[in-house]
Design a protein around this motif. Structure first.
Motif, PDB file in Angstrom:
ATOM      1  N   VAL A  77       0.828  -1.263  -0.131  1.00 18.62           N
ATOM      2  CA  VAL A  77      -0.078  -0.039   0.056  1.00 18.62           C
ATOM      3  C   VAL A  77       0.921   1.272  -0.004  1.00 18.62           C
ATOM      4  N   ILE A  78       0.601   1.895  -0.832  1.00 17.59           N
ATOM      5  CA  ILE A  78       1.290   3.379  -0.930  1.00 17.59           C
ATOM      6  C   ILE A  78       0.543   4.391  -0.310  1.00 17.59           C
ATOM      7  N   VAL A  79       1.345   4.956   0.903  1.00 14.88           N
ATOM      8  CA  VAL A  79       0.360   6.049   1.465  1.00 14.88           C
ATOM      9  C   VAL A  79       1.167   7.129   1.266  1.00 14.88           C
ATOM     10  N   THR A  80       0.367   8.334   0.694  1.00 16.66           N
ATOM     11  CA  THR A  80       0.889   9.542   0.169  1.00 16.66           C
ATOM     12  C   THR A  80       0.358  10.778   0.883  1.00 16.66           C
ATOM     13  N   CYS A 102       5.624   1.618  -7.668  1.00 14.02           N
ATOM     14  CA  CYS A 102       6.427   2.701  -6.870  1.00 14.02           C
ATOM     15  C   CYS A 102       7.620   1.731  -6.379  1.00 14.02           C
ATOM     16  N   THR A 103       8.864   1.795  -6.759  1.00 15.63           N
ATOM     17  CA  THR A 103       9.881   1.009  -6.266  1.00 15.63           C
ATOM     18  C   THR A 103      10.802   1.155  -5.168  1.00 15.63           C
ATOM     19  N   LYS A 104      10.387   2.345  -4.436  1.00 17.87           N
ATOM     20  CA  LYS A 104      11.191   2.883  -3.501  1.00 17.87           C
ATOM     21  C   LYS A 104      10.127   2.585  -2.013  1.00 17.87           C
ATOM     22  N   PHE A 112       4.108   8.786  -9.747  1.00 15.02           N
ATOM     23  CA  PHE A 112       4.793   7.497  -9.641  1.00 15.02           C
ATOM     24  C   PHE A 112       4.770   7.113 -11.194  1.00 15.02           C
ATOM     25  N   VAL A 113       6.112   6.916 -11.727  1.00 13.78           N
ATOM     26  CA  VAL A 113       6.083   6.360 -13.182  1.00 13.78           C
ATOM     27  C   VAL A 113       6.507   4.880 -13.019  1.00 13.78           C
ATOM     28  N   CYS A 114       5.758   4.254 -13.661  1.00  7.80           N
ATOM     29  CA  CYS A 114       5.709   2.510 -13.809  1.00  7.80           C
ATOM     30  C   CYS A 114       7.024   2.227 -14.378  1.00  7.80           C
ATOM     31  N   PRO A 115       7.719   1.285 -13.845  1.00  9.24           N
ATOM     32  CA  PRO A 115       9.287   1.120 -14.461  1.00  9.24           C
ATOM     33  C   PRO A 115       8.844  -0.045 -15.744  1.00  9.24           C
ATOM     34  N   TYR A 116       7.631  -0.543 -16.135  1.00  6.84           N
ATOM     35  CA  TYR A 116       7.556  -1.346 -16.875  1.00  6.84           C
ATOM     36  C   TYR A 116       7.190  -0.708 -18.376  1.00  6.84           C
TER      37      TYR A 116
END
Ligand code: FES
Ligand code: FE
Length: 410
Positions: A77-80, A102-104, A112-116
């Motif tokens: 879960v990304i909490v922003t 999110c990779t960090k 957030f830019v998807c790495p794929y």
């Protein structure tokens, strides 16, 4: 669903229902509840994805565009916190082909830019850009999956449920407890995670009873009154309530309990006294940090809150504790402890971090050991649960609560 899957699900469901029906009242849970992958899946469905979880204090993400990723069971879960200060929670699962977006673990980001394939999401979860997609592709339909969020007295709660449990009584009680201790303006002094080689319920069960505190926690037992006769505990508690009252503070006193059967979130809030002359949960009983919230002196009391299935909170007048219980697999879990102090307190000037964290570090090392001793014992083919002791009444209530939760369809 394939017919074979349906059959397997039904067989598993019947088996779990039989195990619940076979539970011996007044006794602990049978070993399958701590080992069986199908019961673990049911725990996730009916406890983990039904109830609210405290993931952090909001001082974990103090600035605009701060974020942190929380890993719980198989979910991330990304909490922003957005530029306007709003707090959002969303799954770290790309709406294109499912990559982690999110990779960090934590940081500061507007997007957030998807790495794929580089789909780009704002920190409120909205899909902002998707390369080379057809004209009729609707970005507004492909934001990150949002979770329910409540922020109460600085605590960030999330729920995975499509229709979350009613949180109003929880909110009221948190204001009447943590609110009096100023948790809304507190800050995190320290966080520590503990990997636990045991099913998540063995960790929770250890924290709902203090029958073990005498033998397992000699340091904690120096300051926290435990195995005294009931009339002495009542006298200590009455003196504590009088001191709290003399400070002009009303912390929700008494024993508050709300089950979730009526569609409301579960909460159990209660207070108890430290030994006379003890101010807080420290090595020598003396103050650890500046007083918080409405407290102008120590009242020699502790306020304890058990909430939902995975959140415990403990309030002392000069610091607070958040305990997060995190399922990982059927046989492993994690605990995170978060120490809170007044938002204006400064390390070195107002508190010594080593002294502040001493009691719950030493106690949690002991708890981790006994939880894991129990896990190893419970793995024995011959383990049969014994009777719950009178001092473990909260454990008994927890077991009954848990069995009821997993018996009710999601
Ligand atoms: Fe994220 Fe393709 S999986 S952009
Ligand atoms: Fe303990």
């Amino acid at each position: 669903m394939l017919a074979s899957e349906l059959k397997d699900t039904t067989v598993a469901g019947d088996r779990i229902d039989q195990l619940v029906a076979g539970h011996r009242p007044g006794h602990g849970l049978a070993r399958a509840f701590y080992l069986d992958p199908e019961i673990y899946e049911r725990d996730l469905e009916r406890v983990f994805r039904r109830h609210w979880h405290c993931v952090a204090h909001e001082s974990a993400i103090p600035n605009a565009n701060d974020f942190e990723v929380f890993r719980m069971a198989s979910e991330q879960v990304i909490v922003t916190r957005t530029a306007s200060g709003e707090i959002h929670a969303m799954l770290n699962v790309c709406r294109h082909r499912g990559a982690e977006v999110c990779t960090k673990d934590k940081g500061n980001a507007r997007a957030f830019v998807c790495p794929y394939h580089a789909w780009t999401y704002g920190n409120d979860g909205a899909l902002k850009a998707a390369r080379l997609m057809p004209k009729d592709f609707k970005r507004e339909d492909h934001g990150l999956k949002k979770l329910n969020v409540r922020v109460v007295e600085g605590l960030i709660f999330i729920s995975f449920a499509a229709e979350p449990l009613d949180f109003s009584e929880v909110e009221r009680l948190l204001r009447a407890t943590c609110g009096q201790y100023g948790w809304g303006s507190a800050k995190i002094a320290h966080r520590q995670s503990y990997a636990i080689d045991a099913n998540w319920k063995l960790a929770v069960e250890n924290y709902v009873e203090c029958y073990h505190c005498g033998p397992a926690h000699p340091e904690y037992s120096e300051t926290h009154a435990l195995e005294q006769p009931l009339h002495l505990i009542e006298e200590l508690n009455a003196r504590m309530e009088a001191r709290t009252c003399a400070l002009g503070i009303e912390v929700a006193s008494g024993n508050h309990w709300q089950n979730s059967t009526g569609g409301k979130e579960t909460i159990h809030a209660f207070r108890y006294a430290l030994y006379d002359g003890v101010q807080t949960g420290s090595k020598d009983g003396q103050a650890l940090s500046t007083l918080m919230g409405r407290f102008t002196d120590f009242d020699g009391g502790v306020t304890s809150i058990h909430l939902g299935g995975t959140t415990f909170l403990v309030c002392y007048p000069d610091h607070g504790m958040i305990y997060r219980f995190i399922p990982k697999t059927a046989e492993t879990s994690e605990m995170e402890l978060i120490w809170l102090v007044d938002g204006k307190a400064e390390e070195g000037r107002d508190y010594d971090l080593e002294k502040l964290t001493w009691l719950w570090k030493v106690t949690t090392d002991e708890d981790k050991a006994i939880i894991e001793h129990t896990s190893r014992g419970v793995r024995s083919h011959y383990f049969v649960p014994g009777p719950i002791a009178p001092m473990e009444q909260n454990e008994l209530r927890y077991i009954n609560w848990y069995l009821d939760e997993i018996s009710r369809p999601a």
